[in-house]
Design a protein around this motif. Structure first.
Motif: not given
Length: 439
Positions: A40-69
């Protein structure tokens, strides 16, 4: 005898929350989700707002399966934790057909709509190199994307502090619509940094556009502005003087050979802006604009120039004579120039003496990057002057062009020079010098 003592716990169980969040910070989405299943403690850490302040999202023109996931995961987590988001970067990797742009537009519509409803913290948005002027963007798809982005910018206009739309490739009207979106609620925009380099497609004369001037007059807190020289005019400089002089620190100006750059801008306009904005530094980036008369029209003595980059991109032209630029134009900035980059195919003229004299005359020059035809002796002379404190360079990056394939003789001479000044290079300089065959 029965042992009723508690089983010994791992030291991880007693890790303070702040340390646990720091560990989670370095995990990717997949590892975070796995770690959250531990307890539970680690699950609560997952929902900490400080972890989700910065995000980069990449859209691949020719995505592999790994890129799609990876993309699916990134989108899912942004929607789940989007209310915490402060810095969002969208990247397009090798978009190559209309199907990609259509899917991208639909996905972005949903993403921006969701963030517009749930997020009140976003301060930074970067979507570089959209290249909306390419044929892979159908008119309907392009128009819908710009409409969705403009709607999102309107919703975020009160909180957004940084916007990077470099390489968007929009028309003049579309670009001004997007800029106006940042000020639609209060008729003022409080964005402090905006990058609109290569923002407009087809190299229009933006400097004469009333629409552009009206849009720029809404910005009242600019600190850093990046744009093309085809946007610069007396009118724009006057707008910046009136509305942002109290905050403006940096102007990054790119001038490309295909951009209109023949407009007349008066030195008095620059002087008035510099007087009202004492912290202002101007950085020029020239791409294949090398002719002295073109540069002389742009590089006026009243401009507080901190950095100049002149790149010929391997093109060679006998009309590009750099000597007058090095001896007449650039020395005017001897008291302010801190960074100089020269990438020249100067196979028709040697510039050793002129370049060395320029470096010695610029009393604040710290950074030097030169790719050009130079003699190896130039490096020895430069380092000798640096050793004698006749210049204050801290970074020296030089690529010496050689007009033949074999460069072993020059390489040995460079090594001997390095050994001679090793004490200086190792203790005081960021130093990188090589030879480069140009055949």
């Amino acid at each position: 005898m029965e042992d009723n003592s508690e089983p010994e716990q791992s030291s991880w169980a007693h890790l303070p929350d702040v340390c646990l969040r720091h560990v989670f910070h370095w995990l990717d989405d997949r590892d975070r989700s796995r770690a959250a299943l531990v307890c539970k403690k680690w699950s609560c850490a997952m929902y900490s707002g400080s972890l989700w302040r910065r995000r980069t999202i990449t859209f691949y023109g020719r995505p592999s399966r790994a890129h799609t996931l990876e993309l699916q995961s990134a989108l899912w987590y942004v929607k789940k934790f989007g209310k915490y988001l402060e810095h969002l970067e969208i990247k397009l990797s090798n978009p190559y057909n209309t199907a990609f742009t259509q899917k991208f537009q639909v996905t972005m519509k949903g993403l921006l709509s969701h963030l517009g409803k749930c997020n009140s913290h976003l301060v930074s948005l970067s979507i570089k190199y959209l290249e909306l002027d390419r044929l892979i963007w159908k008119n309907m798809v392009r128009a819908q994307f710009i409409k969705n982005l403009a709607t999102f910018l309107k919703k975020m206009s009160k909180q957004l502090d940084y916007l990077n739309l470099k390489g968007a490739g929009v028309t003049l009207e579309e670009g001004c619509e997007l800029l106006n979106s940042l000020s639609c609620l209060t008729n003022k925009s409080f964005v402090s940094e905006i990058n609109i380099e290569d923002f407009f497609s087809l190299h229009p004369p933006v400097y004469s556009s009333t629409l552009f001037h009206q849009a720029m007059s809404k910005f009242c807190s600019l600190v850093i502005l990046s744009l093309n020289y085809n946007c610069i005019s007396d009118e724009l400089l006057d707008i910046l003087r009136k509305h942002t002089a109290h905050s403006l620190c940096t102007l990054n100006i790119k001038c490309h050979i295909h951009d209109p750059h023949g407009q007349v801008v008066w030195g008095m306009s620059w002087a008035n802006l510099a007087k009202r904005a004492p912290k202002l530094n101007v950085n020029f980036f020239f791409e294949r604009v090398m002719k002295h008369d073109h540069l002389a029209r742009i590089l006026l003595v009243e401009i507080p120039v901190r950095s100049i980059s002149l790149r010929s991109c391997y093109f060679s032209d006998p009309d590009w004579t750099m000597r007058p630029t090095l001896t007449n134009l650039l020395p005017a900035y001897w008291h302010v120039l801190q960074k100089l980059t020269l990438e020249l195919n100067n196979d028709h003229e040697l510039l050793d003496d002129e370049l060395l004299q320029l470096i010695l005359s610029c009393k604040r020059l710290l950074f030097l990057k030169v790719w050009a035809f130079l003699s190896v002796a130039f490096m020895e002379r430069l380092l000798q002057n640096r050793a004698e404190r006749k210049c204050i360079l801290t970074t020296i990056k030089v690529r010496i062009y050689i007009a033949r394939q074999e460069s072993s003789e020059e390489d040995q001479l460079l090594y001997d020079i390095y050994r001679k000044f090793k004490y200086l290079i190792d203790s005081e300089l960021n130093y990188f010098v090589i030879t480069y065959p140009m055949v």
